[in-house]
Design an enzyme around this catalytic site. Sequence first.
Site, PDB file in Angstrom:
ATOM      1  N   GLY A  74      40.885  71.409  28.769  1.00  0.00           N
ATOM      2  CA  GLY A  74      39.827  72.322  28.350  1.00  0.00           C
ATOM      3  C   GLY A  74      40.304  73.763  28.332  1.00  0.00           C
ATOM      4  CG  PHE A 119      25.536  69.075  39.194  1.00  0.00           C
ATOM      5  CD1 PHE A 119      25.232  68.170  38.197  1.00  0.00           C
ATOM      6  CD2 PHE A 119      26.770  68.982  39.836  1.00  0.00           C
ATOM      7  CE1 PHE A 119      26.127  67.197  37.837  1.00  0.00           C
ATOM      8  CE2 PHE A 119      27.669  68.000  39.470  1.00  0.00           C
ATOM      9  CZ  PHE A 119      27.355  67.100  38.467  1.00  0.00           C
ATOM     10  CG  ASP A 128      53.852  69.122  36.186  1.00  0.00           C
ATOM     11  OD1 ASP A 128      53.585  68.537  37.254  1.00  0.00           O
ATOM     12  OD2 ASP A 128      54.129  68.530  35.132  1.00  0.00           O
ATOM     13  CD  GLN A 168      34.767  70.143  45.265  1.00  0.00           C
ATOM     14  OE1 GLN A 168      34.825  69.846  44.082  1.00  0.00           O
ATOM     15  NE2 GLN A 168      33.963  71.067  45.731  1.00  0.00           N
ATOM     16  CG  HIS A 179      33.311  64.337  44.162  1.00  0.00           C
ATOM     17  ND1 HIS A 179      32.356  63.377  44.427  1.00  0.00           N
ATOM     18  CD2 HIS A 179      32.813  65.093  43.159  1.00  0.00           C
ATOM     19  CE1 HIS A 179      31.332  63.552  43.604  1.00  0.00           C
ATOM     20  NE2 HIS A 179      31.589  64.586  42.826  1.00  0.00           N
ATOM     21  CG  LEU A 198      34.006  61.686  40.660  1.00  0.00           C
ATOM     22  CD1 LEU A 198      34.412  62.153  42.035  1.00  0.00           C
ATOM     23  CD2 LEU A 198      33.869  62.842  39.712  1.00  0.00           C
ATOM     24  CD  GLU A 210      27.493  67.490  43.246  1.00  0.00           C
ATOM     25  OE1 GLU A 210      28.600  67.534  43.812  1.00  0.00           O
ATOM     26  OE2 GLU A 210      26.884  68.484  42.856  1.00  0.00           O
ATOM     27  NE  ARG A 248      31.121  68.128  43.650  1.00  0.00           N
ATOM     28  CZ  ARG A 248      31.592  68.264  42.433  1.00  0.00           C
ATOM     29  NH1 ARG A 248      32.801  68.734  42.242  1.00  0.00           N
ATOM     30  NH2 ARG A 248      30.852  67.929  41.400  1.00  0.00           N
ATOM     31  CG  HIS A 282      36.890  66.082  42.615  1.00  0.00           C
ATOM     32  ND1 HIS A 282      37.027  65.152  41.617  1.00  0.00           N
ATOM     33  CD2 HIS A 282      35.947  66.961  42.191  1.00  0.00           C
ATOM     34  CE1 HIS A 282      36.201  65.457  40.628  1.00  0.00           C
ATOM     35  NE2 HIS A 282      35.542  66.554  40.935  1.00  0.00           N
ATOM     36  CD  GLU A 284      41.743  70.953  39.237  1.00  0.00           C
ATOM     37  OE1 GLU A 284      41.154  70.399  38.285  1.00  0.00           O
ATOM     38  OE2 GLU A 284      42.040  70.366  40.292  1.00  0.00           O
ATOM     39  NE  ARG A 338      35.561  72.261  40.778  1.00  0.00           N
ATOM     40  CZ  ARG A 338      34.835  71.280  40.239  1.00  0.00           C
ATOM     41  NH1 ARG A 338      33.699  71.549  39.624  1.00  0.00           N
ATOM     42  NH2 ARG A 338      35.241  70.025  40.310  1.00  0.00           N
ATOM     43  CG  LEU A 357      33.484  70.475  33.062  1.00  0.00           C
ATOM     44  CD1 LEU A 357      32.397  69.488  32.648  1.00  0.00           C
ATOM     45  CD2 LEU A 357      34.788  70.149  32.330  1.00  0.00           C
TER      46      LEU A 357
HETATM   47  C1  LIG Z   1      36.740  62.552  37.583  1.00  0.00           C
HETATM   48  C2  LIG Z   1      36.454  64.011  37.486  1.00  0.00           C
HETATM   49  C3  LIG Z   1      35.173  64.460  37.176  1.00  0.00           C
HETATM   50  C4  LIG Z   1      34.895  65.822  37.079  1.00  0.00           C
HETATM   51  N1  LIG Z   1      33.631  66.228  36.746  1.00  0.00           N
HETATM   52  C5  LIG Z   1      33.376  67.554  36.602  1.00  0.00           C
HETATM   53  C6  LIG Z   1      32.098  68.017  36.187  1.00  0.00           C
HETATM   54  O1  LIG Z   1      31.176  67.236  35.950  1.00  0.00           O
HETATM   55  N2  LIG Z   1      31.893  69.348  36.071  1.00  0.00           N
HETATM   56  C7  LIG Z   1      32.897  70.246  36.305  1.00  0.00           C
HETATM   57  O2  LIG Z   1      32.660  71.423  36.159  1.00  0.00           O
HETATM   58  N3  LIG Z   1      34.122  69.840  36.687  1.00  0.00           N
HETATM   59  C8  LIG Z   1      34.394  68.517  36.834  1.00  0.00           C
HETATM   60  N4  LIG Z   1      35.651  68.108  37.208  1.00  0.00           N
HETATM   61  C9  LIG Z   1      36.725  69.090  37.313  1.00  0.00           C
HETATM   62  C10 LIG Z   1      37.217  69.497  35.942  1.00  0.00           C
HETATM   63  O3  LIG Z   1      37.115  68.389  35.079  1.00  0.00           O
HETATM   64  C11 LIG Z   1      38.665  69.942  35.950  1.00  0.00           C
HETATM   65  O4  LIG Z   1      38.884  70.820  36.978  1.00  0.00           O
HETATM   66  C12 LIG Z   1      38.999  70.620  34.639  1.00  0.00           C
HETATM   67  O5  LIG Z   1      38.671  69.781  33.565  1.00  0.00           O
HETATM   68  C13 LIG Z   1      40.445  71.027  34.565  1.00  0.00           C
HETATM   69  O6  LIG Z   1      40.732  71.484  33.259  1.00  0.00           O
HETATM   70  P1  LIG Z   1      42.127  72.120  32.907  1.00  0.00           P
HETATM   71  O7  LIG Z   1      42.075  72.469  31.474  1.00  0.00           O
HETATM   72  O8  LIG Z   1      42.446  73.176  33.873  1.00  0.00           O
HETATM   73  O9  LIG Z   1      43.187  70.944  33.163  1.00  0.00           O
HETATM   74  P2  LIG Z   1      43.363  69.487  32.521  1.00  0.00           P
HETATM   75  O10 LIG Z   1      42.241  69.084  31.666  1.00  0.00           O
HETATM   76  O11 LIG Z   1      43.768  68.593  33.625  1.00  0.00           O
HETATM   77  O12 LIG Z   1      44.571  69.689  31.537  1.00  0.00           O
HETATM   78  C14 LIG Z   1      45.862  69.925  31.981  1.00  0.00           C
HETATM   79  C15 LIG Z   1      46.754  70.016  30.776  1.00  0.00           C
HETATM   80  O13 LIG Z   1      48.028  70.484  31.169  1.00  0.00           O
HETATM   81  C16 LIG Z   1      49.032  69.706  30.604  1.00  0.00           C
HETATM   82  N5  LIG Z   1      50.194  69.775  31.482  1.00  0.00           N
HETATM   83  C17 LIG Z   1      50.252  69.539  32.818  1.00  0.00           C
HETATM   84  N6  LIG Z   1      51.507  69.723  33.260  1.00  0.00           N
HETATM   85  C18 LIG Z   1      52.251  70.093  32.189  1.00  0.00           C
HETATM   86  C19 LIG Z   1      53.611  70.415  32.003  1.00  0.00           C
HETATM   87  N7  LIG Z   1      54.492  70.387  33.000  1.00  0.00           N
HETATM   88  N8  LIG Z   1      54.029  70.739  30.762  1.00  0.00           N
HETATM   89  C20 LIG Z   1      53.160  70.744  29.706  1.00  0.00           C
HETATM   90  N9  LIG Z   1      51.864  70.442  29.843  1.00  0.00           N
HETATM   91  C21 LIG Z   1      51.416  70.128  31.067  1.00  0.00           C
HETATM   92  C22 LIG Z   1      48.435  68.340  30.438  1.00  0.00           C
HETATM   93  O14 LIG Z   1      49.066  67.657  29.385  1.00  0.00           O
HETATM   94  C23 LIG Z   1      46.988  68.674  30.090  1.00  0.00           C
HETATM   95  O15 LIG Z   1      46.876  68.858  28.709  1.00  0.00           O
HETATM   96  C24 LIG Z   1      35.929  66.748  37.319  1.00  0.00           C
HETATM   97  C25 LIG Z   1      37.204  66.304  37.632  1.00  0.00           C
HETATM   98  C26 LIG Z   1      37.475  64.954  37.734  1.00  0.00           C
HETATM   99  C27 LIG Z   1      38.846  64.513  38.123  1.00  0.00           C
END
Ligand SMILES: Cc1cc2nc3c(=O)[nH]c(=O)nc-3n(C[C@H](O)[C@H](O)[C@H](O)COP(=O)(O)OP(=O)(O)OC[C@H]3O[C@@H](n4cnc5c(N)ncnc54)[C@H](O)[C@@H]3O)c2cc1C
Lengths: 593, 254
Positions: A15, A116, A222, A241, A243, A253, A256, A287, A354, A384, A395, A401
């Site tokens: 995201g 929530f 990474d 965190q 969960h 998971l 919530e 949480r 989580h 993240e 959190r 999100l």
């Molecule tokens: C099961 C679950 C349910 C959740 N539900 C909620 C919710 O309802 N509401 C909420 O707010 N949050 C929720 N969260 C938390 C939230 O989803 C995440 O914290 C958030 O989506 C992280 O987004 P991001 O873009 O930072 O990372 P990610 O979506 O994890 O993306 C990481 C990206 O980095 C890339 N990457 C990683 N390492 C490398 C590398 N070395 N080289 C190149 N690319 C790399 C990967 O390919 C990926 O594209 C939930 C989390 C989980 C696990």
Amino acid sequence: MQIHKYDVVIVGAGGAGMRAALESSKRARTAVLTKLYPTRSHTGAAQGGMCAALANVEEDNWEWHTFDTVKGGDYLVDQDAAEIMCREAIDAVIDLEKMGLPFNRTPEGKIDQRRFGGHTRNHGEAAVRRSCFAADRTGHMILQTLYQNCVKQDVEFFNEYYVLDLLMNTGPDGIERTAGVVAYELATGELHVFQAKSVVFATGGAGKVFKTTSNAHTLTGDGMGVAFRRGLPLEDMEFFQFHPTGLAGLGILLSEAARGEGGILRNADGERFMERYAPTIKDLAPRDIVARSMANEVREGRGAGPNKDYVLLDLTHLEPAHIDAKLPDITEFARTYLGVEPYTEPVPVYPTAHYAMGGVPTNVETEVLRNNTDVVPGLYAAGEVACVSVHGSNRLGTNSLLDINVFGRRAGIAAAEYAVDAPWVDLPENPEWLVEGMVEGIRGRESGERVVDLRKALQETMDRNVQVFRTEASMKEALGVIEELKERYANVVVQDKGRRYNTDLLEAIELGFLIELAEVITLGALARKESRGGHFREDYEARDDVNFMRHTMAYRPPVTVEEESPSAPFADEVTLDYKAVTVTRYQPMERKY
Amino acid sequence: MTATATQPSSDEQKAGAVPTFTVTLKVQRYNPEVDEAPHFETYEVTAHATDRVLDALHQIKWEQDGSLTFRRSCAHGVCGSDAMRINGKNRLACKTLIKDVNPDKPITVEPIKGLPLEKDLVVDMEPFFDAYREIQPFLITNGHEPTRERIQSQADRDRFDDTTKCILCAACTTSCPVFWNDGQYFGPAAIVNAHRFIFDSRDDGGSQRLEILNDKEGVWRCRTTFNCTDACPRGIQVTKAIQEVKRALLTSRF
Ligand SMILES: Cc1cc2nc3c(=O)[nH]c(=O)nc-3n(C[C@H](O)[C@H](O)[C@H](O)COP(=O)(O)OP(=O)(O)OC[C@H]3O[C@@H](n4cnc5c(N)ncnc54)[C@H](O)[C@@H]3O)c2cc1C
Ligand code: FES
């Protein structure tokens, strides 16, 4: 080795990365490097929702949201950042709707909202309906919608490219700036150097440090590891965190949202035990509180099941039609993986690792900090992997999100605007030496230790010693194991010696990041002699604002070319420093729910 | 299982409480750097009742042969990385419990069919994503944007709910005999994603998408074999969605 040149390189296509790409690619020549196909990113696993004070179903405003975020984070939140996030939340949701995200709707056709954990009206009076959602696959819809818009905008992706190093160099003006990244291409085993004026890290979390986790196999921290090895700090890593509701034994998971829709936690006696721990908002307490309460029930012998090692999430009083409409995916998980029918049986649950509250420190412009005050020009982080810090020590659900959308957007704009004006920085000499040394060192080794044994030892000690309950003794035990693992890692061997799709090799490299981060998490936790949010010390049960209302900043010396073994580039020593928390309008109060 | 049955958290307890059994997996292997053609290799693993085929593959990779290569990430059926042919049927390895695929006989695991084979269970997904990108999988709107959200009734939202579930795993497309014979065919997944927008009341791009799908490699190639619907790990009524797109083409109503 190939060399590429882009104004902006975004690392990660979850995201945060894709939200950044949508902004950046409009303004500057942008490449997105991602180790997974964009739609495989773990943002797609998010279930429950994304909070914004739209006030579509009841009175609400962004200031209440800010208060909840600060209190939920146990006052370690930087309040300026939280204000920005909660204010920009409203546009962030509306933007997604305009991009096509199919939110659930109210009878009037507006975006629907639900309750929530920790989100309240008027500073804690009662739970408020603030979470915008698309059934229980909100993250899936966000990820798909962002990818769809990247397709529309023709964003350039390099899929299955693993970024393993960050390049910095002195610019023409004598200032050290970002110069690019080094990536390993999974399909061919080739190294690629991307020269870039700005780099955005959006690599997500590090849940695989633990054994029981809701995180994907690929969430190995990474981005945090890469920055840390280059001498940049990591902030508040001890705050992880757990969960409350992972499927028992598996960690998968159950959102919530299950409790937001009316689900109740019960112990073996059928008691709704959260009434004892959080009398006002009960099962919808934040949480950290719910997770500890559950663990405590189990510890005191009131756990369910033959081994009394989990509690029960009861949805049986909800209408099956309501469950199907609002919680279809997670009830399916219970059926598929545990064989439990949530219409009629309570679901076994236990806390699961989580979310990383800590990460690469940034300011509200998403610029990465090299110390408490200075930034690295051209380097940005969001999502993240970053720590702005809007989550403080815990959190609130739905705020990640939100974080990835608000700060992902900011990062994309800031990185592109910087690149438009900034000078090109030469690549350092032998830009690939560290990654090459890492890859060839591991691939070239003929005998030694297996990745799986080291990873298991690491995850088991972290689950046993650095989880929901922590003590000095437990953490010292973990550090002992980690120290040993650092040595054993220098001997790690892979069976696959090939170049094409060598995932064996990459698992070994990912393990290196996990070991390094586990040490930072544990050292930070050991030094923090208080309990706050997700960090709970049995030997220091109270929050200590006098000594510890401050962010931890962990440093190590950067790897150098003289490094003898780039295949295990760990530091001998990690040092801890602290950074003040930004307080604007909320003075710390006792955190009661 | 009932809620009082065991689901312990640590390994020893797990081994004590949940019975383990031995299963044989016959996995298709192909390393382009050394092999001329794909071949099968057989492995034995010890599994628990709650284990998935993905767990068995991990056990092989981590403990027997590190070179076994497959994609995976989320491990619970939401990211779409690990579609493969398990006992001849397209499924997600992480969503297929070993006990549900008759573990008394060897379990056959092969890559999905119809996409270029890269290594072991890994195929080149680019042709699949190309087809997806071609149907313009994004909201297309005319006129000026409202300041707040667009209004959509829950009934209009429900109209395309089923096809929003797609995780682009390619299980459907690579189970389709038409796609096997003609790689140019858009395939069910692309049509499902077109459906997701064509039937979204907010979207104005329906006609241009339908025109794309009216192509000789478009929806008319579908012979309604229902393989795709059976294969979808998200339970999407794929064939029904394709039928609805066909009907929209005939009636120009959507
Ligand atoms: C099961 C679950 C349910 C959740 N539900 C909620 C919710 O309802 N509401 C909420 O707010 N949050 C929720 N969260 C938390 C939230 O989803 C995440 O914290 C958030 O989506 C992280 O987004 P991001 O873009 O930072 O990372 P990610 O979506 O994890 O993306 C990481 C990206 O980095 C890339 N990457 C990683 N390492 C490398 C590398 N070395 N080289 C190149 N690319 C790399 C990967 O390919 C990926 O594209 C939930 C989390 C989980 C696990
Ligand atoms: S690993 Fe994500 S769908 Fe199977």
